[in-house]
Enzyme design. Structure first.
Site, short mmCIF file in Angstrom:
data_model
loop_
_atom_site.label_atom_id
_atom_site.label_comp_id
_atom_site.label_asym_id
_atom_site.label_seq_id
_atom_site.Cartn_x
_atom_site.Cartn_y
_atom_site.Cartn_z
N CYS A 24 0.83 -1.21 0.00
CA CYS A 24 0.00 0.00 0.00
C CYS A 24 0.87 1.26 0.00
O CYS A 24 1.49 1.57 -1.00
CB CYS A 24 -1.00 -0.02 1.15
SG CYS A 24 -2.32 1.21 0.95
N HIS A 35 -3.85 -4.82 0.88
CA HIS A 35 -3.37 -5.10 2.23
C HIS A 35 -3.52 -6.59 2.56
O HIS A 35 -4.49 -6.99 3.21
CB HIS A 35 -4.17 -4.29 3.26
CG HIS A 35 -3.74 -2.87 3.39
ND1 HIS A 35 -2.65 -2.48 4.14
CD2 HIS A 35 -4.27 -1.73 2.89
CE1 HIS A 35 -2.52 -1.16 4.09
NE2 HIS A 35 -3.49 -0.68 3.33
N GLU A 81 -2.05 -8.17 4.77
CA GLU A 81 -1.91 -8.34 6.22
C GLU A 81 -3.18 -8.04 6.99
O GLU A 81 -3.29 -8.38 8.17
CB GLU A 81 -0.76 -7.47 6.74
CG GLU A 81 -1.09 -5.99 6.96
CD GLU A 81 -1.13 -5.13 5.70
OE1 GLU A 81 -1.13 -3.89 5.84
OE2 GLU A 81 -1.18 -5.69 4.58
#
Length: 251
Positions: free
Chosen positions: A113, A199, A201
């Site tokens: 990002c 993202h 994560e």
């Protein structure tokens, strides 16, 4: 780079919201969870959630701390609520550090990002606000032929949380992914760098906390918030991307 452990320095470009801090401690903790899940899923000899990874965290915002390159094999630049195109001293320092990384060939780069955008900026690309608006929550991401090869499937579902974009791909990178709103969703140079705009994560809990906070503060209007909340609990391919990151480091 096939020797273990993989020594990865996580450059923390922001601080999570309170519930995420309570669970993970920092964005370094969030990425540690992702990379460990990826290691277990990869089935590479000697690489698991409990062995083969040596992770270290660096606060590049407040402390402006950075690793010694001799001590690491890779750098991972995290996401951030800050603007990747701003010239705050810590952002300029991060761009300069990334430019230095790009000039050498041993330490590899992973960008996520904001981190993806910083890598693009360090390679000379213009960044800015996307006139098409926010991408938030789980989105379908189309993959190029190279992207399908890297990620091992035809498309990805990934959490997104951005309105800033790189307006074009830097010269010399292979294009990995795109969406209707953002054509620069992933970059790759073998044995050098891999980035994603999404993202991997993030999970439902992290994104739900972000959505509620940003709606409450007025960053997200009712329409954006409602649309994103409808998709916040959908499946996403975070571990698929984590596996790709680790395979890239093992090339």
């Amino acid at each position: 780079m096939s020797s273990l452990p993989l020594r990865i320095a996580i450059l923390e470009c922001d601080t999570p919201l309170p519930e995420t801090v309570a669970k993970y401690g920092s964005y370094g903790g969030v990425f540690a969870s992702l990379l460990k899940a990826g290691a277990d899923a990869l089935s590479y000899p000697g690489l698991t959630s409990s062995s083969g990874l040596k992770l270290s965290n660096y606060d590049v915002v407040t402390a402006q701390a950075y690793p010694n390159l001799e001590d690491i094999d890779a750098v991972l630049l995290t996401g951030s609520r800050h603007n990747s195109f701003d010239n705050d001293p810590w952002i300029v320092k991060l761009v300069e550090f990334t430019e230095m990384l790009l000039k050498q060939r041993r330490v590899r780069i992973i960008g996520v990002c904001f981190g993806h955008q910083i890598v693009a900026r360090a390679m000379g690309v213009t960044l800015g606000r996307n006139e098409k608006g926010w991408e938030a929550s789980v989105h379908a991401v189309d993959l190029t032929k190279k992207g399908q090869e890297i990620f091992g499937q035809n498309s990805l579902a990934l959490h997104q949380m951005h309105r800033d974009i790189a307006f074009e791909y830097p010269e010399g990178v292979e294009e990995l992914a795109y969406t209707d709103k953002c054509s620069v969703q992933g970059m790759y140079i073998p044995k050098r760098l891999i980035t994603v705009q999404g993202h991997p994560e993030f999970d439902e809990e992290i994104v739900r906390e972000l959505l509620i906070a940003r709606h409450k503060s007025g960053i997200f209007n009712d329409e954006v918030f409602g649309d994103a909340m409808e998709r916040v609990d959908k499946y996403q391919d975070g571990v698929v991307v984590a596996k790709a990151f680790l395979k890239f480091l093992l090339e």
